[in-house]
Design an enzyme around this catalytic site. Sequence first.
Site, mmCIF file in Angstrom:
data_model
loop_
_atom_site.group_PDB
_atom_site.id
_atom_site.type_symbol
_atom_site.label_atom_id
_atom_site.label_comp_id
_atom_site.label_asym_id
_atom_site.label_seq_id
_atom_site.Cartn_x
_atom_site.Cartn_y
_atom_site.Cartn_z
ATOM 1 N N THR A 92 1.477 43.353 60.345
ATOM 2 C CA THR A 92 0.600 42.433 59.617
ATOM 3 C C THR A 92 0.802 41.004 60.105
ATOM 4 O OG1 THR A 92 0.700 43.851 57.692
ATOM 5 C CG2 THR A 92 -0.004 41.584 57.319
ATOM 6 N N HIS A 146 -1.037 40.506 63.283
ATOM 7 C CA HIS A 146 -2.474 40.279 63.051
ATOM 8 C C HIS A 146 -2.725 38.810 62.690
ATOM 9 C CE1 HIS A 146 -3.803 44.400 63.359
ATOM 10 N NE2 HIS A 146 -2.875 44.804 62.513
#
Lengths: 342, 342, 342, 342
Positions: free
Chosen positions: C40, C43
Amino acid sequence: MRAVMKTHAGPGLELKVVDIPRIQPGHALVKVDAASICGTDVHIFKWDQWSAGRITPPIIIGHEFSGHVVEVAGDVTRVKAGDYVTSESHVICNECLMCRTDQKHVCAQVTILGVDINGCFAEYALVPADNLWLVDPVLSPETACLLEPIGNAVHTALSGDVTGESTAVFGCGPIGLFSVGVLKAAGARAIFAIDPNEKRLSIAARMGATHLINPRHEDPVETLRSLSGGYGVDVVLEMSGHPEAIRQCFRALRNGGRAAMLGIPPGPLEIDLGNDVVMKGIRIEGITGRRMFSTWYKTSALLGSGLLDVTPVITHRFKFEEFEQGFQAILSQEAAKVVLLP
Amino acid sequence: MRAVMKTHAGPGLELKVVDIPRIQPGHALVKVDAASICGTDVHIFKWDQWSAGRITPPIIIGHEFSGHVVEVAGDVTRVKAGDYVTSESHVICNECLMCRTDQKHVCAQVTILGVDINGCFAEYALVPADNLWLVDPVLSPETACLLEPIGNAVHTALSGDVTGESTAVFGCGPIGLFSVGVLKAAGARAIFAIDPNEKRLSIAARMGATHLINPRHEDPVETLRSLSGGYGVDVVLEMSGHPEAIRQCFRALRNGGRAAMLGIPPGPLEIDLGNDVVMKGIRIEGITGRRMFSTWYKTSALLGSGLLDVTPVITHRFKFEEFEQGFQAILSQEAAKVVLLP
Amino acid sequence: MRAVMKTHAGPGLELKVVDIPRIQPGHALVKVDAASICGTDVHIFKWDQWSAGRITPPIIIGHEFSGHVVEVAGDVTRVKAGDYVTSESHVICNECLMCRTDQKHVCAQVTILGVDINGCFAEYALVPADNLWLVDPVLSPETACLLEPIGNAVHTALSGDVTGESTAVFGCGPIGLFSVGVLKAAGARAIFAIDPNEKRLSIAARMGATHLINPRHEDPVETLRSLSGGYGVDVVLEMSGHPEAIRQCFRALRNGGRAAMLGIPPGPLEIDLGNDVVMKGIRIEGITGRRMFSTWYKTSALLGSGLLDVTPVITHRFKFEEFEQGFQAILSQEAAKVVLLP
Amino acid sequence: MRAVMKTHAGPGLELKVVDIPRIQPGHALVKVDAASICGTDVHIFKWDQWSAGRITPPIIIGHEFSGHVVEVAGDVTRVKAGDYVTSESHVICNECLMCRTDQKHVCAQVTILGVDINGCFAEYALVPADNLWLVDPVLSPETACLLEPIGNAVHTALSGDVTGESTAVFGCGPIGLFSVGVLKAAGARAIFAIDPNEKRLSIAARMGATHLINPRHEDPVETLRSLSGGYGVDVVLEMSGHPEAIRQCFRALRNGGRAAMLGIPPGPLEIDLGNDVVMKGIRIEGITGRRMFSTWYKTSALLGSGLLDVTPVITHRFKFEEFEQGFQAILSQEAAKVVLLP
């Protein structure tokens, strides 16, 4: 062939020479490579009240064995001559509600090898083909003859989640010892083994127990609670059938815990069901036999992969001729598991 | 405000006028619309051994009620003034292993409204906001005050699959009667209600029991087995706490069946664990309290949708001033559930 | 204090000096000992479409860490200054249907540390006390900061029975690698690890994989079937999010098997639901987050008992100042898990 | 005897006169009282791609029927001449991993009556005795011939808990309609029936649906969410096989909900697995066939007790001679379930 038999109503067994059984529809004839003595056999040997009410001599006893198929009936396709096999000991009806709804292990009409019909303490055994289980060739005959009682341990220990749980095994007879090994294979974070016999405790340690408790020297309930954050353990396996151990196993369990019970107490016993079961919100699983045949797949997988090694539990080996020494080794509490070899 | 209190160690209760409780952090003050008498309240009224060891007077008793929130502490967001509520009676710690792993109903540190802290047999009750449950406005205050004991019935009856199963409820006190209604809502194919009190059996019939069994006139085990193909029933709910009923419920169960046990026996009792539990491979679930709050959702859904109607169980209504008549109606076994109205 | 931040909408991150957060009700301030980079975070670093739609700069990112509590708000009792802690990253509402029925991991109103509110790539992190988890002192800060992603692996791998089962892990990123270790601890009889990256496969072997499959060199479906009696494996864990791997994992499963799916594919994908799911009678479990807090207990038990050792997965360590090298090590597929140290 | 047959590769069926089948070992000969047309039969009638690849003419089609045993082979004990029976349509191997581990419904070697071997659209059917199921005499031949497809509905609807839950049935063909009745019997608090055909919706209402949704007039996802507290429903049953319905059923489910899927889509379809399954933490159960024979016990219990009445679903009855009208009634979407009478 030679066979260990109960020839008449009363204590003791005899080695006799009898005819090799003749093949029957749906059956296979197996040449026995190894057999092992179960507590049930000891009851029959001693001719206790249960045996006297159940057994009709003459009968070949024994229900744990491995061997090779030598002949099958014409209608049998599951196995063939030469197959290396062991056997489920419960011969089921396949028709009752339980058999038809995936609970064959509690069939309403079960008969048992070596108890209700001729068993396996003999050179040859005649067995319904549906009961036979193909053995992984990596397993020795001694291990293969133990799949049935190891299956009891697998059925009990894996009747719920144990990975990462704190667990306790009350009673370190052979099935209790197998259970310790199963709990270890399944990743229990703590495995408390409880037994008054120090020899058994030392085998429990070899099977993977993380803590040994001799109830003659310490109170298992207090020890288990104090080593489990004061709450008690997550899971208990009751393998002793001893009334006091049964009461202790409920008290040693945390609220919301689970008890899997395989040991058979000698008769009715007093339990504080209100405080120890209802108010604690625990689950009790009565366990008998083995799930047919999901327990057998699981047992074979654990043994075949090397995750479970039961050799420390086999303490004695005897020839059929020496069977009486095998029973005495158990009665004197010298032995864990005794294997008989033809 | 008026409050039904245990003012001193000993039998009986008194209606007193006391101060309305002052709000505390995390709490809500609720004006009581209806309350109901639980068996626990009767124990406290009689001042039995359990009560004498647990209760510290003076205390307002009662833990089943419905009402409207009149005030909330500054840190409370779950409810607001005007909300129509009822309450979970178990005040939990939120910190123990059980609370942190979805087993709050067996919290290791639970305190109980009307037992350990002031309860609801009063015009106002001060309750932790986390315990409050918003009531569907379609429910009357009389039904709403019963969500806690109906929750016991839902927790017990739905602790396993009952749809299409044959079921038996041992003991038709209020929670047993609610259970009959839950089993009917869930589509049990047979619901055997067992109780020696004919009045209770007639209410059981109105709640949906398909067969009524008075153990004074017939042997429940025999009847249940003969009406279940000889096997026994699939599921039993033990709601009586009566030792003989507990033994019967195990014997009435088929192999592989399930017993959910809520009734608290008066003390330790003798059970044939080997034959009736282990060898039959049954599961026993000890049940206490209600799952927080999945049981409450389920209970609300059954009542709000009309699938469960508990009005037949409410046999008596009294004003707070008449509370003693309410307790006498229960003690004389005239009553099923008694509701008290401010 | 130093903090790794997204300072503006766009690619990249910056190390900034900002004020230490001030304590708030219900919160604890934790001095960070170690933190780790999650997919995450990558990202967010890259500022992909998902990040651009979700993140509002400026924000301190990061949600995996361990540390010591330095201050708690006055209303906090769960932890105290000096406690060694790590943290659940999902901040839940405690009020929605899911939170109230033991499914907090799918709370309808979740916010996430380092995504929706300031996170832990900083010298200090301010965290709701309910999210903190006491760490066993035997665990190093590096291991302790990984409990959150290891919890993903535990939640996925143990969402069903794996002891004695044949299993396959599709995708050997850090959570896939942790899963291999969990499967080993739980006694899976076969653990097939599938990944196109040979470095990751070699770590999988160290974590306990029994077979390594590189889909660039062989067809995983064919291999898995041929090594599973032609039936396919019992259990698959989908950890890659790769559309082709997802399709393969269904095809590699035996009839009646189970797929636990954690990997997030980049968008909708085509699946042969009829042949690969419905007709095969398989079960699919969508997995996200960690059960609060039963997964945490399980994870701690496995790590604390030594049954699970995740050190082979930690391939790189960097100082906060070198954070960019950490992200590059992941982007270049050199790294498995990267730990950042203040 | 007269028999409805596929006589050659191509569309259509023919009524032929053929020999009554001769008894075989393990089989019973049944005189057919009633039979019913399944969607599978319609595929064979139309000779679609699946049929062309699977069916080898000449073959008597049909697999749903009731009747009376007229003759059994010498080795059959399960049934006897005169018994009132219906039949499981899947003929299983009893040897594969699935058959041996309580997952017979996904046997790796299944053959199907009326598809792979001669079926029941004839005056007499020859069936393996193990497939026969004794019918409760209170059931009419018309209901009894439907136990197989009702079993699909029971298997799907009761693959998880539905009592007190909000549920939705996507697709109101015969099995969808049966499912509505099962959900009602099991006490679902809301039963949403979704179908574009108003006739089917009106039958769904008679079967117990609490809400009817025509996707031509409203968006099922929006309606289901808005009537379920914004969260979505607890349980969906996918009975349509329609790709858009499949996507909708995932979106209509709440976080942590459960989808049981029986409908077979015409081919691979695009699914947003990341957002609709993984991130929501839902469970998907692929459902095929019926559990042997626990589903049959459940189905019989629901029908025999009157909890489930399927007569509203039987919309048309034809004689064997009129079979073509039966198929046309289904093809024109006039019919729900069509029964054929010899």
